[in-house]
Design a protein around this motif. Sequence first.
Motif, mmCIF file in Angstrom:
data_model
loop_
_atom_site.group_PDB
_atom_site.id
_atom_site.type_symbol
_atom_site.label_atom_id
_atom_site.label_comp_id
_atom_site.label_asym_id
_atom_site.label_seq_id
_atom_site.Cartn_x
_atom_site.Cartn_y
_atom_site.Cartn_z
ATOM 1 N N VAL A 81 0.839 -1.202 0.000
ATOM 2 C CA VAL A 81 0.000 0.000 0.000
ATOM 3 C C VAL A 81 0.879 1.259 0.000
ATOM 4 O O VAL A 81 0.645 2.189 -0.782
ATOM 5 N N GLN A 82 1.911 1.275 0.853
ATOM 6 C CA GLN A 82 2.793 2.456 0.904
ATOM 7 C C GLN A 82 3.487 2.680 -0.436
ATOM 8 O O GLN A 82 3.581 3.803 -0.917
ATOM 9 N N SER A 92 0.610 12.129 2.219
ATOM 10 C CA SER A 92 0.838 10.687 2.389
ATOM 11 C C SER A 92 -0.434 10.013 2.877
ATOM 12 O O SER A 92 -0.802 8.940 2.415
ATOM 13 N N GLY A 93 -1.074 10.667 3.850
ATOM 14 C CA GLY A 93 -2.302 10.100 4.412
ATOM 15 C C GLY A 93 -3.371 9.952 3.356
ATOM 16 O O GLY A 93 -3.998 8.895 3.213
ATOM 17 N N ILE A 94 -3.535 10.994 2.573
ATOM 18 C CA ILE A 94 -4.585 10.977 1.567
ATOM 19 C C ILE A 94 -4.236 9.968 0.477
ATOM 20 O O ILE A 94 -5.083 9.250 -0.038
ATOM 21 N N GLU A 109 -2.525 7.276 0.804
ATOM 22 C CA GLU A 109 -2.757 5.917 1.297
ATOM 23 C C GLU A 109 -4.240 5.557 1.190
ATOM 24 O O GLU A 109 -4.604 4.473 0.717
ATOM 25 N N SER A 110 -5.091 6.508 1.578
ATOM 26 C CA SER A 110 -6.526 6.241 1.499
ATOM 27 C C SER A 110 -6.979 6.056 0.057
ATOM 28 O O SER A 110 -7.847 5.235 -0.241
ATOM 29 N N ASP A 134 -6.046 2.637 -1.047
ATOM 30 C CA ASP A 134 -7.024 1.689 -0.517
ATOM 31 C C ASP A 134 -8.290 1.708 -1.391
ATOM 32 O O ASP A 134 -8.773 0.651 -1.832
#
Lengths: 264, 88
Positions: A11-12, A157-159, A161-162, A165
Amino acid sequence: MSVMKRLSGIVQAKANKALDKAENPADMLDLSYEKQQENLQKVRRALADVATAKKRLELQATELQGQATKLQDQAKQALAQGQEDLARQALTRRAALADQLTDLGTQHSQVEAQQQQLETTATRLSTQIEAFRTKKETLKATYTASKAQASIGEAVSGISESMTDAGMTLDRAQDKISQMQARAGAIDELIDTGALPDALGGGKDDIQAQLDATSQAGQVDSELAALKAQLGAAPAGGALPTASEPAPGTATPDPSGPAGGAPS
Amino acid sequence: MIVRILGEGRFEVPEADMPAIEQLDAQLTDALDRNDETEFDSTLADLVGQVRHTGVLLPADDLQTSGLVVPHPGSTLSEVRGLLSEES
């Protein structure tokens, strides 16, 4: 390495790859935002596909259910006519349909699970997009400050990753949808080619044809008997026994009684 | 620790609850290695349940990244194997 750690790595890696295209933090923010909106649209399209697949399965189930009920009725009718073989044939076909119906039921619950997961994804994505839109402008306005750059990095990074997903969930849903479409297509084909018994087209129903033939024969017998009774009543002569002679010749074995026995 | 369940979101799991999750993760990995579908299905269901139960779902506008990722609930062994084959 464990499944969860390996998946996290994947995922990363995907999330970072999506960001590589951006030249600077401000671009990154805009790019993420566009990507999120694209993703949301894709999820909504997939939701429409899922709804279509579900509808199709429901229609097929209704059709097969109708055929199963009809075969059940035919089996009863055949038994009433004393044609046990025919009844057995109808029930055998009905059993095959029952298998198909069970399979359709399983597929239907799979579609529903997909639908639910995509709905969750769509809801979360749109909340996220809305939150990100506000955040993005604030971050852009201050992105020259080093602290802001760090938070841009984190937010992105957070966005990302989402988004990754959502992308993976979408891929999975699309795989499932195409599998389901293929199976639904196969069932349609079976119904169309008549490989599945008694495909709606009432004309080509051999069980029904046999049932009809038998009940027609029965009707002919009773009409014949009625005629004989009339003839027998009018001349009041010894006509009855003679008139009954040709009856066995018409080859209608009637277990209910010997020929000539008038019904009333 | 932040744990993501694919297709569902991120959960903040207290450190004290992590050993149980790591245990299930090890069991899942083992089932995958042994190609044991039955064990895989039930362990994945337990793992998903454990994360949902002990973790707190983070709001969608929270942008922290996760440290561990659980496959989509209901994924089959071959689906997960497919995902893992994307490793470079």
